[in-house]
Motif scaffolding. Structure first.
Motif, PDB file in Angstrom:
ATOM      1  N   ASP A  50     -25.122  67.158  46.112  1.00 44.10           N
ATOM      2  CA  ASP A  50     -24.246  66.189  45.454  1.00 44.10           C
ATOM      3  C   ASP A  50     -24.075  64.951  46.348  1.00 44.10           C
ATOM      4  OD1 ASP A  50     -23.970  67.826  43.333  1.00 44.10           O
ATOM      5  OD2 ASP A  50     -21.933  68.506  43.816  1.00 44.10           O
ATOM      6  N   GLY A  51     -24.109  63.803  45.710  1.00 44.66           N
ATOM      7  CA  GLY A  51     -23.905  62.559  46.449  1.00 44.66           C
ATOM      8  C   GLY A  51     -25.173  61.983  47.045  1.00 44.66           C
ATOM      9  N   TRP A  54     -26.215  58.539  45.570  1.00 49.62           N
ATOM     10  CA  TRP A  54     -25.396  57.407  46.024  1.00 49.62           C
ATOM     11  C   TRP A  54     -25.701  57.059  47.467  1.00 49.62           C
ATOM     12  CZ3 TRP A  54     -24.152  55.152  41.958  1.00 49.62           C
ATOM     13  CH2 TRP A  54     -23.669  55.829  40.847  1.00 49.62           C
ATOM     14  N   LEU A 131     -26.293  56.061  38.007  1.00 49.44           N
ATOM     15  CA  LEU A 131     -25.970  56.964  36.898  1.00 49.44           C
ATOM     16  C   LEU A 131     -27.234  57.314  36.111  1.00 49.44           C
ATOM     17  CD1 LEU A 131     -22.660  55.284  35.659  1.00 49.44           C
ATOM     18  CD2 LEU A 131     -22.886  57.433  36.929  1.00 49.44           C
ATOM     19  N   GLN A 136     -25.216  63.356  40.322  1.00 49.85           N
ATOM     20  CA  GLN A 136     -24.329  64.441  39.917  1.00 49.85           C
ATOM     21  C   GLN A 136     -22.900  64.210  40.380  1.00 49.85           C
ATOM     22  OE1 GLN A 136     -25.415  66.976  37.924  1.00 49.85           O
ATOM     23  NE2 GLN A 136     -27.349  65.814  37.888  1.00 49.85           N
ATOM     24  N   ALA A 137     -22.758  63.593  41.539  1.00 51.85           N
ATOM     25  CA  ALA A 137     -21.424  63.338  42.072  1.00 51.85           C
ATOM     26  C   ALA A 137     -20.780  62.169  41.340  1.00 51.85           C
ATOM     27  CB  ALA A 137     -21.506  63.032  43.571  1.00 51.85           C
ATOM     28  N   PRO A 138     -19.451  62.148  41.253  1.00 52.75           N
ATOM     29  CA  PRO A 138     -18.769  61.018  40.611  1.00 52.75           C
ATOM     30  C   PRO A 138     -19.084  59.708  41.336  1.00 52.75           C
ATOM     31  CG  PRO A 138     -17.255  62.855  40.985  1.00 52.75           C
ATOM     32  CD  PRO A 138     -18.509  63.182  41.730  1.00 52.75           C
ATOM     33  N   VAL A 139     -18.982  58.623  40.608  1.00 52.16           N
ATOM     34  CA  VAL A 139     -19.212  57.308  41.216  1.00 52.16           C
ATOM     35  C   VAL A 139     -18.170  57.073  42.314  1.00 52.16           C
ATOM     36  CG1 VAL A 139     -19.320  54.827  40.835  1.00 52.16           C
ATOM     37  CG2 VAL A 139     -20.117  56.405  39.051  1.00 52.16           C
ATOM     38  N   PRO A 140     -18.599  56.784  43.532  1.00 49.57           N
ATOM     39  CA  PRO A 140     -17.632  56.515  44.620  1.00 49.57           C
ATOM     40  C   PRO A 140     -17.084  55.088  44.514  1.00 49.57           C
ATOM     41  CG  PRO A 140     -19.872  56.349  45.462  1.00 49.57           C
ATOM     42  CD  PRO A 140     -19.997  56.785  44.024  1.00 49.57           C
ATOM     43  N   PHE A 141     -16.155  54.911  43.589  1.00 48.00           N
ATOM     44  CA  PHE A 141     -15.662  53.567  43.298  1.00 48.00           C
ATOM     45  C   PHE A 141     -15.051  52.901  44.530  1.00 48.00           C
ATOM     46  CE2 PHE A 141     -15.596  55.301  38.904  1.00 48.00           C
ATOM     47  CZ  PHE A 141     -16.363  54.318  38.300  1.00 48.00           C
TER      48      PHE A 141
END
Length: 251
Positions: A50-51, A54, A131, A136-141
């Motif tokens: 994950d990650g 990004w 995306l 898979q990991a959420p967007v690191p806003f």
């Protein structure tokens, strides 16, 4: 700062096609980030942690930002100022009540708005790519916001320097040569001590690198926000002081 003066600079920008150059800033950084990232992400496959996507995007973004903006910012500043040298624009503006320093500040606001817009658009485009690449990991806003703001500050500091240089030196090839030197400083900044990177605005491209390899692992890096704020304060103060000095000189 008069709104009319800034509006005049926007009108000049349309004739100079500066919108195309700011588009190159967006496309250049995005392309140099995406193309190498595609193969890296594909090689990792679905088993990547994950990650990973990004981190790959951020890692390539750091290098792309050091390669493309230094020269394009020099071009943007040079084109916006060159007409004043060629057409006696400094004298004509002074005759209408717009001093050289005030004119430089108007140019900074006009061109700077394009640079900031291109920086934000680049980040949004790269988030969309991440995306689409199957992150898979959420967007690191938080990281995206921090890096985008930091990159915008560094871009504006470099732009301010080039505007002042172009205003003082009529031969615009000098500014372009400095832009090439800025690429060297940005690319090789990671191998320099941190104190050396703090000495020039181009060195900050290395300081704000959002991800890099530590040994064999690609990891997120912390952005030195205090240094970025210091650059904004010191750079802004120097720009205002220098343009104020221009105001006291004859055009």
């Amino acid at each position: 700062m008069s709104t009319a003066t800034v509006a005049t600079e926007f009108a000049k920008m349309r004739r100079l096609r500066l919108g195309w150059f700011s588009g190159l800033l967006l496309i250049g950084v995005a392309a140099l980030t995406v193309f190498p990232a595609v193969s890296t992400i594909a090689a990792a496959g679905p088993s990547a942690p994950d990650g990973h996507v990004w981190r790959v995007v951020f890692g390539n973004l750091g290098l792309a930002t050091a390669l493309v903006p230094p020269l394009l910012l020099a071009v943007l500043a040079s084109r916006q100022v060159e007409m004043e040298h060629r057409g006696n624009g400094w004298i004509l503006s002074a005759a209408s009540g717009v001093t050289p320093g005030r004119l430089c500040r108007a140019k900074f606001l006009a061109v700077g708005s394009l640079v900031v817009a291109a920086t934000v658009a680049t980040s949004l485009l790269l988030v969309a790519f991440g995306l689409a690449a199957g992150a898979q990991a959420p967007v690191p806003f938080g990281r995206w916001l921090g890096y985008t703001a930091s990159a915008a500050v560094v871009h504006l500091a470099v732009l301010a320097f080039h505007l002042l240089l172009s205003a003082r030196v009529e031969n615009q090839l000098v500014g372009l040569g400095v832009g090439v030197l800025g690429i060297v400083l940005g690319v090789f900044g990671p191998v320099l001590p941190d104190w050396a990177s703090h000495l020039t605005p181009w060195g900050y491209y290395a300081l704000i690198t959002p991800a890099d390899y530590v040994g064999a692992d690609l990891v997120h890096l912390d952005i030195p926000y205090t240094s970025v704020v210091a650059l904004a304060v010191v750079g802004g103060g120097l720009f205002l002081a220098t343009t104020a000095r221009f105001d006291r000189q004859e055009a």
